[in-house]
Design a protein around this motif. Sequence first.
Motif, mmCIF file in Angstrom:
data_model
loop_
_atom_site.group_PDB
_atom_site.id
_atom_site.type_symbol
_atom_site.label_atom_id
_atom_site.label_comp_id
_atom_site.label_asym_id
_atom_site.label_seq_id
_atom_site.Cartn_x
_atom_site.Cartn_y
_atom_site.Cartn_z
ATOM 1 N N CYS A 180 0.864 -1.186 0.000
ATOM 2 C CA CYS A 180 0.000 0.000 0.000
ATOM 3 C C CYS A 180 0.899 1.234 0.000
ATOM 4 N N PRO A 192 -3.577 -0.767 -6.223
ATOM 5 C CA PRO A 192 -5.006 -0.413 -6.134
ATOM 6 C C PRO A 192 -5.868 -1.659 -6.019
ATOM 7 N N ALA A 193 -6.988 -1.523 -5.322
ATOM 8 C CA ALA A 193 -7.924 -2.634 -5.139
ATOM 9 C C ALA A 193 -8.727 -2.833 -6.415
ATOM 10 N N SER A 194 -8.474 -3.953 -7.105
ATOM 11 C CA SER A 194 -9.184 -4.248 -8.363
ATOM 12 C C SER A 194 -9.602 -5.716 -8.385
ATOM 13 N N ASP A 196 -13.505 -2.164 -10.368
ATOM 14 C CA ASP A 196 -12.689 -1.076 -9.821
ATOM 15 C C ASP A 196 -13.223 -0.679 -8.458
ATOM 16 N N ALA A 198 -11.003 0.669 -6.236
ATOM 17 C CA ALA A 198 -10.146 1.779 -5.799
ATOM 18 C C ALA A 198 -10.749 3.131 -6.163
ATOM 19 N N SER A 227 -6.778 0.466 -1.384
ATOM 20 C CA SER A 227 -5.548 -0.102 -1.927
ATOM 21 C C SER A 227 -5.513 -1.593 -1.548
ATOM 22 N N THR A 230 -9.613 -3.803 3.137
ATOM 23 C CA THR A 230 -8.499 -3.267 2.352
ATOM 24 C C THR A 230 -7.714 -2.276 3.212
ATOM 25 N N SER A 248 -5.797 3.979 0.623
ATOM 26 C CA SER A 248 -4.616 4.529 -0.033
ATOM 27 C C SER A 248 -4.074 5.756 0.699
#
Length: 325
Positions: A107, A111-113, A128, A130, A136, A153, A156
């Motif tokens: 982090c 990115p969180a995907s 998506d 993020a 993140s 998560t 970010s």
Amino acid sequence: MAAQIKKATTPEVRLSRRNLAIAGVIAFVVFDLILIVWAVVAVRTPPHDPLPAVTSSPAVSPTPSATPAPSATPKPTSTPAADAVAPTRVLAALDGSTAWRASTGPCPATPASPQITTDGGANWKPTDAAGPTGASSILGISVQSASQASAITLASQGCTPEFIRTYVAGDNWATYPDQLAGSWYVDAAKRSVVHTPTGDVQAPCATVIGVAVRDAANAAVLCANHAVHATGNGGAAWGPAVPVPGSVAISTAVNGYLIAVTDRQGCAGTATDSFDGGSALAGGGCATSAKPPAGSVAVANGGSTLWMWSGDSVVKSTDGGVTWR
């Protein structure tokens, strides 16, 4: 005349015979004395060519030759197994058709995907998370229905834990701060701490690489030293370490927990063990044929279907991990 001669000679003849007898006795005695004297002299006088005197000396025991100690057969030294690393894969499943997966990392660089499949892993749709949430690194995902899923998560901004959720199969995500406190997750900044629905608790080992949650009270953690511990009271106490050689990932199963293992004899890729939450382990089947990179294995419980993501392969089992395809 003859009579006179007989009378005249008879005493002389008798005397002569007596003298002869006496002389014989004397001669015998003298001869006997000579023998005795000779014997005495022979005993006292050593022979002219004496044999060498034999002297006795203490017997000397022969010194046994030193027997060389048998050379110790070198014992094969086994290199201790390297600690498992925190996984870079996250996997969660609803059933045999619907599942979520994500790659994770540092982090805020990751990115969180998360991705979703609704056809048993044949196709994966990226989403998506993020963008709308600022999320993140993904620590864990749980699936509630075909359209609803949630994730823990790191934000970010500040890289602190946050709770996000989708109700529309990933088409949109939102944060739900009030849900974070009641969740299980491993503190990414300090992996010796596990957050539970009752707060932070000390883990039973220095580095936890995964936590599998059954409910608010029951969970198990997999440690970097390839040992698993279970709790039945929300982390207030942990059971004894159960070694699982080669263990790299953990999830729940229909009964107990599913553990992914590598470096098992007879399996070049990733295999599985089942853990009952106490002390019993049961070996499962070989799921993949290629050894995955470190950290690239994740497993998930989809009810009657178990899932594994190992390297480039996604495989499933419908018989409790005995066979995989």
